[in-house]
Design a protein around this motif. Structure first.
Motif, PDB file in Angstrom:
ATOM      1  N   ARG A 118      32.388  58.854  39.202  1.00 16.86           N
ATOM      2  CA  ARG A 118      32.945  57.077  38.437  1.00 16.86           C
ATOM      3  C   ARG A 118      34.311  57.286  39.258  1.00 16.86           C
ATOM      4  N   GLY A 122      35.333  54.703  41.801  1.00 17.31           N
ATOM      5  CA  GLY A 122      36.054  53.329  41.597  1.00 17.31           C
ATOM      6  C   GLY A 122      37.795  53.001  42.035  1.00 17.31           C
ATOM      7  N   ARG A 125      36.469  51.463  45.871  1.00 18.57           N
ATOM      8  CA  ARG A 125      36.359  50.625  45.895  1.00 18.57           C
ATOM      9  C   ARG A 125      37.517  49.417  46.393  1.00 18.57           C
ATOM     10  N   ASN A 162      26.843  40.271  42.505  1.00 12.34           N
ATOM     11  CA  ASN A 162      27.137  39.195  41.651  1.00 12.34           C
ATOM     12  C   ASN A 162      26.448  38.167  41.884  1.00 12.34           C
ATOM     13  N   ARG A 238      41.496  44.531  34.054  1.00 15.09           N
ATOM     14  CA  ARG A 238      39.881  45.146  33.910  1.00 15.09           C
ATOM     15  C   ARG A 238      39.340  44.006  34.217  1.00 15.09           C
ATOM     16  N   GLN A 239      39.739  43.069  33.586  1.00 15.78           N
ATOM     17  CA  GLN A 239      38.586  41.546  34.352  1.00 15.78           C
ATOM     18  C   GLN A 239      38.752  40.717  34.674  1.00 15.78           C
ATOM     19  N   ARG A 242      37.384  43.902  37.708  1.00 17.17           N
ATOM     20  CA  ARG A 242      35.559  43.541  37.790  1.00 17.17           C
ATOM     21  C   ARG A 242      35.243  42.373  38.418  1.00 17.17           C
ATOM     22  N   GLY A 246      35.817  44.789  42.152  1.00 23.41           N
ATOM     23  CA  GLY A 246      36.343  46.491  41.831  1.00 23.41           C
ATOM     24  C   GLY A 246      35.127  46.511  40.523  1.00 23.41           C
ATOM     25  N   ARG A 247      35.494  47.960  40.400  1.00 18.40           N
ATOM     26  CA  ARG A 247      34.850  49.249  39.533  1.00 18.40           C
ATOM     27  C   ARG A 247      36.038  50.139  39.015  1.00 18.40           C
ATOM     28  N   THR A 314      44.110  41.889  43.083  1.00 18.19           N
ATOM     29  CA  THR A 314      42.671  42.386  43.202  1.00 18.19           C
ATOM     30  C   THR A 314      41.408  41.827  44.034  1.00 18.19           C
TER      31      THR A 314
END
Length: 345
Positions: A118, A122, A125, A162, A238-239, A242, A246-247, A314
């Motif tokens: 993972r 990530g 990505r 998405n 992080r939000q 994503r 992105g992960r 991002t």
């Protein structure tokens, strides 16, 4: 009547003639009457050529990398040897304990493999999104049609998971076969795919800034303020990552945080935030807010500036067709919330 000078007729002369004066282009002065002034033009071949700065190559063996690689290898070997000895001791005591220890070791190894996979996914990505951003910037400058189609195809693959972008993906796919210039294709993709994401990103940044502002205004301890701002900033980054596809895992968050801080250092975001706060608080807001509320506004604005930097890092496409979110808009929302809170109290 004004005295207009007649243009000089073509004439021949010798360079060694005393009446011929050779001057440079930057010399200021009026030649004497009866003399001929000549300003030679520079040969393009003799003009200075800009030379790019030399790339400083690292010399010598990478001893630091070798040291950390060896240290990591020894640590893994030590852990593995310790686990093997533990399982052997468990089998020596009881066969059931040995199988239990072997099962726990297998579960731990599988979980470690999943976590490593993972993290690698990530990081890959995030690297893909960074390269996509760079490629889109190059297409906007070069207007390459084939490169723009490749960028849009990679962008559609990232946005495929998405469901919020289903209609935008269908609209953009319908325009893929049309004759559109490269830069216009990137702008079309930005308008179709990035508009709903930018609106959600602006909402996330505004909510995070308001939350930090309220908590730091009512918090009794400075340590609580620092911890809450740190946690809220990491959660916001992080939000946003994503949201734009992105992960990020643990290593991905470290990489993103480093890029966001570097972006703030390059753009001078903190200084801009400070000047904005001083300007807005100096125009009458300071007289309406208490000291704690003023500190909350400052912390909220700094969080908002961090969120705007995270959006720039991002986001898979640069801001070309859409206007970037501004700190002044977020500051206006934040101050309206604060004035409403002060009025209720």
């Amino acid at each position: 009547m004004t005295d207009r000078s007649h243009p000089r007729r073509p004439a021949t002369f010798r360079l060694d003639d005393p009446g011929v004066v050779v001057t440079e282009a930057d010399e200021i002065g009026r030649p004497a009457r009866g003399t001929i002034q000549i300003t030679p033009e520079h040969d393009p071949a003799t003009l200075p050529v800009p030379v790019p700065p030399p790339v400083l190559a690292r010399r010598g063996f990478p001893w630091g990398t070798l040291f950390f690689a060896g240290l990591a290898g020894l640590t893994l070997l030590g852990l593995g040897l310790g686990v093997v000895r533990l399982i052997e001791d468990l089998f020596a005591r009881s066969e059931s304990l040995g199988f239990a220890g072997l099962g726990f070791a297998a579960v731990t190894a599988i979980a470690l493999a999943v976590v490593v996979s993972r993290e690698a996914f990530g990081l890959a990505r995030l690297a893909t999104i960074e390269k996509l951003h760079q490629r889109a910037t190059e297409v906007l400058a070069s207007d390459d049609r084939a490169a723009s189609r490749a960028v849009v195809g990679d962008l559609l693959r990232i946005a495929h998971q998405n469901p919020q972008l289903a209609r935008a993906r269908a609209a953009l796919t319908s325009h893929a076969g049309e004759i559109i210039d490269g830069a216009d294709m990137i702008r079309l993709a930005e308008r179709e795919l990035m508009t709903p994401l930018d609106m959600e990103a602006r909402r996330l940044v505004s909510v995070a800034a308001q939350r930090v502002s309220i908590v730091t205004a009512v918090s009794p301890r400075a340590l609580i303020d620092v911890l809450f701002v740190l946690v809220a900033s990491l959660r916001l980054i992080r939000q946003l990552a994503r949201l734009y596809g992105g992960r990020p895992g643990a290593l991905g968050m470290i990489r993103l945080l480093r890029h966001v801080v570097a972006h703030l250092a390059i753009t001078g975001g903190m200084a801009a935030s400070d000047s904005l706060v001083q300007q807005m608080l100096g125009h009458g807001i300071a007289a309406k807010l208490s000291q704690r509320l003023g500190e909350g506004v400052l912390n909220g604005l700094l969080t908002a500036r961090l969120g705007l930097a995270a959006i720039d890092v991002t986001r898979p496409l640069p801001f070309a067709a859409l206007p970037p979110p501004r700190l002044t808009d977020l500051a206006s929302d934040l101050l309206r919330k604060k004035e409403g809170k002060e009025g209720e109290e």
